[in-house]
Motif scaffolding. Sequence first.
Motif, mmCIF file in Angstrom:
data_model
loop_
_atom_site.group_PDB
_atom_site.id
_atom_site.type_symbol
_atom_site.label_atom_id
_atom_site.label_comp_id
_atom_site.label_asym_id
_atom_site.label_seq_id
_atom_site.Cartn_x
_atom_site.Cartn_y
_atom_site.Cartn_z
ATOM 1 N N TRP A 62 0.832 -1.213 0.000
ATOM 2 C CA TRP A 62 0.000 0.000 0.000
ATOM 3 C C TRP A 62 0.863 1.257 0.000
ATOM 4 C CZ3 TRP A 62 -4.418 0.908 -1.878
ATOM 5 C CH2 TRP A 62 -5.033 2.129 -1.652
ATOM 6 N N ALA A 63 1.960 1.255 0.729
ATOM 7 C CA ALA A 63 2.831 2.436 0.758
ATOM 8 C C ALA A 63 3.366 2.740 -0.644
ATOM 9 C CB ALA A 63 3.982 2.224 1.738
ATOM 10 N N LEU A 64 3.798 1.734 -1.380
ATOM 11 C CA LEU A 64 4.314 1.941 -2.733
ATOM 12 C C LEU A 64 3.200 2.318 -3.707
ATOM 13 C CD1 LEU A 64 6.872 -0.999 -2.863
ATOM 14 C CD2 LEU A 64 7.411 1.456 -2.858
ATOM 15 N N ALA A 65 2.042 1.692 -3.558
ATOM 16 C CA ALA A 65 0.900 2.038 -4.417
ATOM 17 C C ALA A 65 0.480 3.487 -4.179
ATOM 18 C CB ALA A 65 -0.269 1.089 -4.149
ATOM 19 N N LYS A 66 0.418 3.874 -2.921
ATOM 20 C CA LYS A 66 0.010 5.236 -2.560
ATOM 21 C C LYS A 66 1.012 6.264 -3.068
ATOM 22 C CE LYS A 66 -1.236 8.204 1.296
ATOM 23 N NZ LYS A 66 -0.818 9.344 0.505
ATOM 24 N N ALA A 67 2.298 5.963 -2.980
ATOM 25 C CA ALA A 67 3.322 6.892 -3.459
ATOM 26 C C ALA A 67 3.182 7.135 -4.960
ATOM 27 C CB ALA A 67 4.715 6.358 -3.130
ATOM 28 N N ALA A 68 2.820 6.097 -5.704
ATOM 29 C CA ALA A 68 2.658 6.237 -7.154
ATOM 30 C C ALA A 68 1.306 6.841 -7.523
ATOM 31 C CB ALA A 68 2.816 4.877 -7.827
ATOM 32 N N GLY A 69 0.273 6.456 -6.806
ATOM 33 C CA GLY A 69 -1.073 6.968 -7.062
ATOM 34 C C GLY A 69 -1.373 8.020 -6.005
ATOM 35 N N ARG A 70 -0.818 9.169 -6.159
ATOM 36 C CA ARG A 70 -0.787 10.199 -5.107
ATOM 37 C C ARG A 70 -2.143 10.559 -4.514
ATOM 38 N NH1 ARG A 70 2.920 12.211 -9.106
ATOM 39 N NH2 ARG A 70 5.016 11.785 -8.366
ATOM 40 N N THR A 71 -3.221 10.245 -5.187
ATOM 41 C CA THR A 71 -4.549 10.591 -4.672
ATOM 42 C C THR A 71 -5.116 9.515 -3.751
ATOM 43 O OG1 THR A 71 -5.597 9.641 -6.632
ATOM 44 C CG2 THR A 71 -5.101 12.000 -6.698
ATOM 45 N N LEU A 72 -4.391 8.407 -3.596
ATOM 46 C CA LEU A 72 -4.879 7.320 -2.740
ATOM 47 C C LEU A 72 -4.784 7.737 -1.272
ATOM 48 C CD1 LEU A 72 -3.211 4.265 -4.519
ATOM 49 C CD2 LEU A 72 -5.515 5.163 -4.819
ATOM 50 N N PRO A 73 -5.722 7.272 -0.438
ATOM 51 C CA PRO A 73 -5.720 7.671 0.971
ATOM 52 C C PRO A 73 -4.658 6.933 1.787
ATOM 53 C CG PRO A 73 -7.446 6.072 0.603
ATOM 54 C CD PRO A 73 -6.847 6.382 -0.760
ATOM 55 N N GLU A 74 -4.380 7.462 2.956
ATOM 56 C CA GLU A 74 -3.534 6.741 3.910
ATOM 57 C C GLU A 74 -4.221 5.416 4.234
ATOM 58 O OE1 GLU A 74 -0.529 7.470 5.121
ATOM 59 O OE2 GLU A 74 -0.499 9.314 3.943
ATOM 60 N N GLY A 75 -3.439 4.408 4.468
ATOM 61 C CA GLY A 75 -4.008 3.118 4.844
ATOM 62 C C GLY A 75 -4.144 3.013 6.354
ATOM 63 N N SER A 76 -5.206 2.365 6.781
ATOM 64 C CA SER A 76 -5.413 2.081 8.206
ATOM 65 C C SER A 76 -5.104 0.608 8.436
ATOM 66 C CB SER A 76 -6.859 2.358 8.610
ATOM 67 O OG SER A 76 -7.165 3.716 8.437
ATOM 68 N N GLU A 77 -4.163 0.338 9.318
ATOM 69 C CA GLU A 77 -3.795 -1.049 9.603
ATOM 70 C C GLU A 77 -4.956 -1.756 10.290
ATOM 71 O OE1 GLU A 77 -0.744 -3.253 12.534
ATOM 72 O OE2 GLU A 77 0.177 -1.795 11.166
ATOM 73 N N ASP A 78 -5.253 -2.957 9.805
ATOM 74 C CA ASP A 78 -6.318 -3.759 10.392
ATOM 75 C C ASP A 78 -5.831 -5.209 10.478
ATOM 76 O OD1 ASP A 78 -8.651 -5.258 10.983
ATOM 77 O OD2 ASP A 78 -9.895 -3.679 10.104
ATOM 78 N N ALA A 79 -5.464 -5.625 11.684
ATOM 79 C CA ALA A 79 -4.915 -6.962 11.895
ATOM 80 C C ALA A 79 -5.900 -8.069 11.521
ATOM 81 C CB ALA A 79 -4.478 -7.122 13.351
ATOM 82 N N ARG A 80 -7.190 -7.770 11.495
ATOM 83 C CA ARG A 80 -8.184 -8.797 11.146
ATOM 84 C C ARG A 80 -8.034 -9.274 9.707
ATOM 85 N NH1 ARG A 80 -13.537 -5.628 12.424
ATOM 86 N NH2 ARG A 80 -12.300 -4.129 11.231
ATOM 87 N N LEU A 81 -7.357 -8.500 8.855
ATOM 88 C CA LEU A 81 -7.217 -8.857 7.449
ATOM 89 C C LEU A 81 -6.088 -9.847 7.191
ATOM 90 C CD1 LEU A 81 -7.744 -5.388 5.723
ATOM 91 C CD2 LEU A 81 -9.435 -7.142 6.281
ATOM 92 N N TYR A 82 -5.223 -10.071 8.170
ATOM 93 C CA TYR A 82 -4.101 -10.995 7.985
ATOM 94 C C TYR A 82 -4.649 -12.416 7.854
ATOM 95 C CZ TYR A 82 0.217 -13.558 8.854
ATOM 96 O OH TYR A 82 1.280 -14.415 8.759
ATOM 97 N N HIS A 83 -4.519 -12.966 6.663
ATOM 98 C CA HIS A 83 -5.014 -14.317 6.336
ATOM 99 C C HIS A 83 -6.474 -14.510 6.735
ATOM 100 C CE1 HIS A 83 -1.358 -15.744 4.637
ATOM 101 N NE2 HIS A 83 -0.670 -15.446 5.713
ATOM 102 N N ALA A 84 -7.287 -13.516 6.509
ATOM 103 C CA ALA A 84 -8.700 -13.548 6.895
ATOM 104 C C ALA A 84 -9.514 -14.480 6.002
ATOM 105 C CB ALA A 84 -9.288 -12.137 6.825
ATOM 106 N N SER A 85 -10.490 -15.096 6.620
ATOM 107 C CA SER A 85 -11.458 -15.918 5.887
ATOM 108 C C SER A 85 -12.469 -14.997 5.207
ATOM 109 C CB SER A 85 -12.197 -16.834 6.858
ATOM 110 O OG SER A 85 -12.993 -16.040 7.739
ATOM 111 N N VAL A 86 -13.257 -15.562 4.321
ATOM 112 C CA VAL A 86 -14.321 -14.791 3.678
ATOM 113 C C VAL A 86 -15.270 -14.240 4.739
ATOM 114 C CG1 VAL A 86 -16.318 -14.908 2.128
ATOM 115 C CG2 VAL A 86 -14.169 -15.985 1.471
#
Length: 174
Positions: A62-86
Motif C-alpha cells: 500500500w505504501a508503494l501504491a500510494k506513493a505512485a497513485g498520489r490521490t490514494l488515501p492513507e491506509g489504516s492497519e487492520d490486523a483482522r485482514l491478515y489471512h482472513a477468511s471470507v
Amino acid sequence: MHRLILLRHAKSDWPAGVADHERPLNGRGRRGAPLIGGAMAERGYVPERALVSSARRTQETWALAKAAGRTLPEGSEDARLYHASVGMLMAVIGQTPEEIKSLALVGHNPGLEALAGSLVAEGPLIERQRVSTKYPTGGLAVIDCDIAAWRDIRPKCGTLIAFISPRDLDAGAE
C-alpha cells in the motif's frame, strides 16, 4: 451503490528465518505495487478508505501504491485482514461506516480470491473467471455492489468493473 476494491499484496520474498507476518516484498513486488497504484489513480479507482492487513508485505504494497497513485488515501492497519477468511472479510466490510461509499481492502489469498468470487455476479465473463480462479499477487479487483449499506453486503451482489495485475501493466512486474 458501493464500491469495493480488493488488492492482494504484491509479490513477496521468503527470507530464511523470517516469520510469515514479517515477509517483505521482493524486487518484482517493489516494481509491481507502484504500477497498480498508478493505474488506480489514473482510472479513478480511488477509495475513500483503505484497510490494510498488518503484515509487512501488505503495508509495503500500500505504501508503494500510494506513493505512485498520489490521490490514494492513507491506509489504516487492520490486523483482522491478515489471512482472513471470507466470513471475517465480510464482517470487516459490514462494519464500515455508511458515509464511506468506496472501500479498499489490502490483504491476502486465499481470502481475497474467495471473497471476490463470492461477491461477483456480473461483469465481463473472462474477467469474472479470472478473478475467481487465479488472483495473482498485486491483483486488483474493483467491484460495484448494489447495496444500500455496507451491512447489506452479500454473495452475488456485485458487478466486476475491473480486474488488473502488475503483469497486465508491465510484463516484468509480476
